[in-house]
Design a protein around this motif. Sequence first.
Motif, PDB file in Angstrom:
ATOM      1  N   VAL A 108     -48.339 -66.860 -53.946  1.00 16.62           N
ATOM      2  CA  VAL A 108     -48.017 -68.228 -53.509  1.00 16.62           C
ATOM      3  C   VAL A 108     -46.512 -68.474 -53.497  1.00 16.62           C
ATOM      4  CG1 VAL A 108     -48.360 -70.690 -53.963  1.00 16.62           C
ATOM      5  CG2 VAL A 108     -50.220 -69.085 -54.426  1.00 16.62           C
ATOM      6  N   ALA A 163     -39.376 -74.011 -54.695  1.00 17.52           N
ATOM      7  CA  ALA A 163     -40.791 -73.650 -54.619  1.00 17.52           C
ATOM      8  C   ALA A 163     -41.443 -73.688 -55.991  1.00 17.52           C
ATOM      9  CB  ALA A 163     -40.945 -72.262 -53.996  1.00 17.52           C
ATOM     10  N   ARG A 184     -43.851 -68.953 -50.062  1.00 16.86           N
ATOM     11  CA  ARG A 184     -43.342 -70.306 -49.819  1.00 16.86           C
ATOM     12  C   ARG A 184     -41.817 -70.331 -49.805  1.00 16.86           C
ATOM     13  NH1 ARG A 184     -47.042 -74.729 -53.121  1.00 16.86           N
ATOM     14  NH2 ARG A 184     -49.053 -74.186 -52.187  1.00 16.86           N
TER      15      ARG A 184
END
Length: 309
Positions: free
Chosen positions: A108, A301, A112
Motif C-alpha cells: 500500500v 503517504a 501510493r
Amino acid sequence: MDFTDVSLVALRVFREVAERGTLTAAAGALGYTQSAVSRQIASLERAARAPLLERRRDGVRLTAAGHVVLRRAVTVLDQIDATARELAGLPAEAGTVRLGWFASAGAVLLPRAVAALRRSHPAITVSTREGSTPALVRALRAGTLDLDLALLASAPPFRPLDSESPPLTVRTLAERSLRLAVPATHPLAAADSVDVADLRGQRWIAGSSVGDERLMGVWPGLDERPVIAHTARDWLAKLHLVAAGCGLTTVPASLAPAAPAGVRILSVHGGPEERRRLVLARLPHPLPEPAARLADALRAAATDLDQPA
C-alpha cells in the motif's frame, strides 16, 4: 602511486565491496573474477598507504581509512554519473532515487507514495528494491548508487539500526499498534477488537519456521507454544490464507487497506500494547533534491495511512 592517481574502476569496485560485504558478492555483481576485485582493492590500499578493509570470516568491514575513502569515492562517482546523464541530454533537474523497502511496504504505502511523486514531479525516477533490514542498512552504509533511502519497520525496544558511526539519520514516519487479521467467518470477527486471552489455542500463519526465535505473524508474548498451521514469507499470501480460513496472523496497521475480502483486521487489548514504527533511514548528510521529494511523498503517504480507521 599517489592517491590522486587512483582509477574510477578501482573506486567503483571498492564501493561495490563495501555494499555487498564480501569480495565474492562484489565480483558476481560486477561480472569480475574475485582475483580482479582483490587487485583493485590492493591498488587502492597501496595508494592510501593504509588498509581499507578488515577481512573477517563473515566478509569484510570498513576500517577508519576505508570510511574516508568510501565517503569521498561516492561523491566523485555520483558527480561522474551525473555528468554522463547531463551529456546524454537528460534534464539537469531530473534524477533517480534508489529506495529500499521492507516486505509489507510494497502493498500500500510504497505504491501510493511513488504515484503521488509521479504526479507532482514527473521528472524524478524512483527505482526500488525489497530487502531485509540488515541488507538495506548495509547498502545505506556503503553509500552506493544502489540505495539512497531505506523504508524500514521497527519493533520495540527500538534499538539503533546498527552500531556504526556516525549514526544513520532515522525519521519516524508513523507509529501504530500491531493488528490481528482473522477470517471473516471466525468467531473472533464479530467484534472490532479481541482480548489477548482469546488468542490462546488459535492456529497461526507465521512468516518463519517454528525453530526461529521470532515467529513473525504470531501475536508476541503468548504464554503457550503457538500452533503454526502455515508459513509464508509474503504478506499478501498470508492474508489470503487468512481469508481461506486457514488461521490468524498479525499485520502492521499500514496493511489494513490491502486486506482481501474475507479478512477482518482487529485490534488486540488486555496485554502490553504492541507498537510498530515505520521509519525512513539515510546517511547523515543533506539529501539531493529528488531524494528529499521522495521522502516528502513517503511521509505524506504514511501520515494518511496513520489516520485511525
